[in-house]
Write an enzyme that holds these catalytic residues in place. Structure first.
Site, mmCIF file in Angstrom:
data_model
loop_
_atom_site.group_PDB
_atom_site.id
_atom_site.type_symbol
_atom_site.label_atom_id
_atom_site.label_comp_id
_atom_site.label_asym_id
_atom_site.label_seq_id
_atom_site.Cartn_x
_atom_site.Cartn_y
_atom_site.Cartn_z
ATOM 1 N N HIS A 1 0.881 -1.242 -0.031
ATOM 2 C CA HIS A 1 0.131 -0.087 -0.094
ATOM 3 C C HIS A 1 0.755 1.278 -0.153
ATOM 4 O O HIS A 1 2.037 1.081 0.555
ATOM 5 C CB HIS A 1 -1.158 -0.014 1.212
ATOM 6 C CG HIS A 1 -0.560 0.280 2.500
ATOM 7 N ND1 HIS A 1 -1.072 -0.520 3.837
ATOM 8 C CD2 HIS A 1 0.564 1.049 3.156
ATOM 9 C CE1 HIS A 1 -0.661 0.227 4.700
ATOM 10 N NE2 HIS A 1 0.442 0.950 4.361
ATOM 11 N N GLU B 1 -4.668 0.188 -0.536
ATOM 12 C CA GLU B 1 -4.800 -1.249 -0.172
ATOM 13 C C GLU B 1 -4.822 -1.880 -1.567
ATOM 14 O O GLU B 1 -5.335 -1.536 -2.475
ATOM 15 C CB GLU B 1 -5.929 -1.764 0.769
ATOM 16 C CG GLU B 1 -5.810 -1.085 2.073
ATOM 17 C CD GLU B 1 -4.658 -1.452 2.985
ATOM 18 O OE1 GLU B 1 -3.684 -1.885 2.705
ATOM 19 O OE2 GLU B 1 -4.962 -1.166 4.368
HETATM 20 C C1 F6R Z 1 1.227 6.848 6.084
HETATM 21 C C2 F6R Z 1 1.239 5.947 4.740
HETATM 22 C C3 F6R Z 1 1.462 4.572 4.676
HETATM 23 C C4 F6R Z 1 3.040 4.289 5.209
HETATM 24 C C5 F6R Z 1 3.178 2.798 5.320
HETATM 25 C C6 F6R Z 1 4.476 2.563 5.965
HETATM 26 O O1 F6R Z 1 0.692 8.212 5.887
HETATM 27 O O2 F6R Z 1 1.346 6.651 3.758
HETATM 28 O O3 F6R Z 1 1.608 4.302 3.748
HETATM 29 O O4 F6R Z 1 3.766 4.908 4.675
HETATM 30 O O5 F6R Z 1 2.298 2.031 5.966
HETATM 31 O O6 F6R Z 1 4.572 2.439 7.198
HETATM 32 P P1 F6R Z 1 6.040 2.572 8.373
HETATM 33 O O7 F6R Z 1 6.811 3.711 7.572
HETATM 34 O O8 F6R Z 1 5.601 2.867 9.444
HETATM 35 O O9 F6R Z 1 6.465 1.172 8.077
#
Ligand code: F6R
Length: 239
Positions: free
Chosen positions: A136, A141
Site C-alpha cells: 500500500h 490497499e
Molecule cells: C502513512 C502512509 C503509509 C505508510 C506505510 C509504511 O501516511 O502513507 O502508507 O507509509 O504504512 O509505514 P511505516 O513507515 O511505519 O513502515
C-alpha cells in the site's frame, strides 16, 4: 525510477537535500507528506536544517496522504497529531498552510474535495511515500483502482494488525481511513519514496521489478516519470 541505496542516516540527509533545493527555487512549493516510522529520520533532518537556517518552509503548503476515520486531530494516534509533533511544530511552516485529511464525519464526497484543494494550491511538487508490507501507498490497499482520488478506505486485516502496536488494544485501531487515491499521488510532479529494513525487501522488489498491477499498489510508481527510491541495504537486499 532512480534508486539510491545507502544507510538510513545518509538517506535522510540526501532526501532532505531535495527539499532544500526545491524550496530554494520555489519557496511556495506544495509538499505531500506521509506518516509512519520511515519518514522520521527525514523529518528530524528537515527540522535540523530549518533550525540551522538552511531551509525555510515559511511559504510552503503541505498535504498529507491520509488520516484515520474517527480520530480527532488531537488524538495522539491521529496523523494530524503525528505531523504536528514530528515536523510542523519544529519548522517555520504556517499551520494554516498544513493540510491533513479530516477523519471526522468523512464521506467519499467530502474526501474528493481534498483533490480539489490540492489542485487549487497548484498541485503537489514533491510527494513523499512509504510502503506497507502489502504494497500500500497512503492507505491505498491492494485492489485500489489506479484511477482513484481521495476516498474513504476499509483497512485490511494486515494493516490493522500492523498498526495495533500504536494502540492499547487491537479493538481501538480504527478500521477505516481517508486516503489520497492512486491518481492523486501519481499527479504529483515528483515523488520521493523511502523504505527501510529487511521486512520491506520483498515488497520493494515487487514494486520495482514486478508486474504493474493494482494488487501491488506501489508498482504504479513504475509509470511515474520522476520517482526517486531511497532504500537502505536491507530493503534493497532482494534486488
Ligand atoms: C502513512 C502512509 C503509509 C505508510 C506505510 C509504511 O501516511 O502513507 O502508507 O507509509 O504504512 O509505514 P511505516 O513507515 O511505519 O513502515
Amino acid at each position: 525510477m532512480k534508486i539510491i541505496v545507502d544507510t538510513p542516516e545518509k538517506l535522510a540527509q540526501l532526501a532532505a537535500q531535495r527539499y532544500v533545493e526545491l524550496l530554494k527555487n520555489k519557496p511556495n512549493a506544495v509538499l505531500g507528506y506521509a506518516t509512519g516510522s520511515t519518514p522520521l529520520g527525514l523529518y528530524g533532518e528537515l527540522a535540523r536544517l530549518n533550525a540551522a537556517g538552511e531551509v525555510s518552509f515559511a511559504e510552503a503548503t503541505t498535504f498529507n496522504l491520509d488520516e484515520y476515520v474517527g480520530l480527532e486531530g488531537t488524538h495522539d494516534q491521529s496523523y494530524r497529531y503525528f505531523m504536528n509533533k514530528n515536523l510542523f511544530d519544529k519548522i517555520d511552516i504556517k499551520k494554516e498552510n498544513t493540510n491533513v485529511p479530516c477523519g471526522i464525519d468523512m464521506t467519499n464526497e467530502k474526501a474528493a474535495q481534498y483533490d480539489k484543494a490540492i489542485e487549487a494550491a497548484g498541485g503537489i511538487d514533491l510527494q513523499l511515500l512509504g510502503i506497507g508490507h502489502n504494497g500500500h501507498i497512503g492507505f491505498n490497499e491492494p485492489g485500489t483502482p489506479f484511477g482513484s482520488v481521495t476516498h474513504v478506505v476499509d483497512l485490511t486485516e494486515s494493516t490493522i494488525n500492523a498498526n495495533a502496536r500504536f494502540f492499547e488494544s487491537i479493538n481501538d485501531v480504527p478500521t477505516q481511513a481517508v486516503s489520497m487515491g492512486i491518481k492523486t499521488v501519481m499527479n504529483a510532479r515528483s515523488i520521493i519514496f523511502i523504505a527501510l529494513g529487511a521486512d520491506k525487501a520483498e515488497i520493494v522488489k515487487k514494486m520495482i521489478c514486478g508486474e504493474v498491477t493494482p494488487e501491488v499498489p506501489a508498482s504504479v510508481l513504475q509509470l511515474h516519470p520522476d520517482v526517486e527510491v531511497y532504500i537502505d541495504h536491507a530493503a534493497a537486499s532482494l534486488l
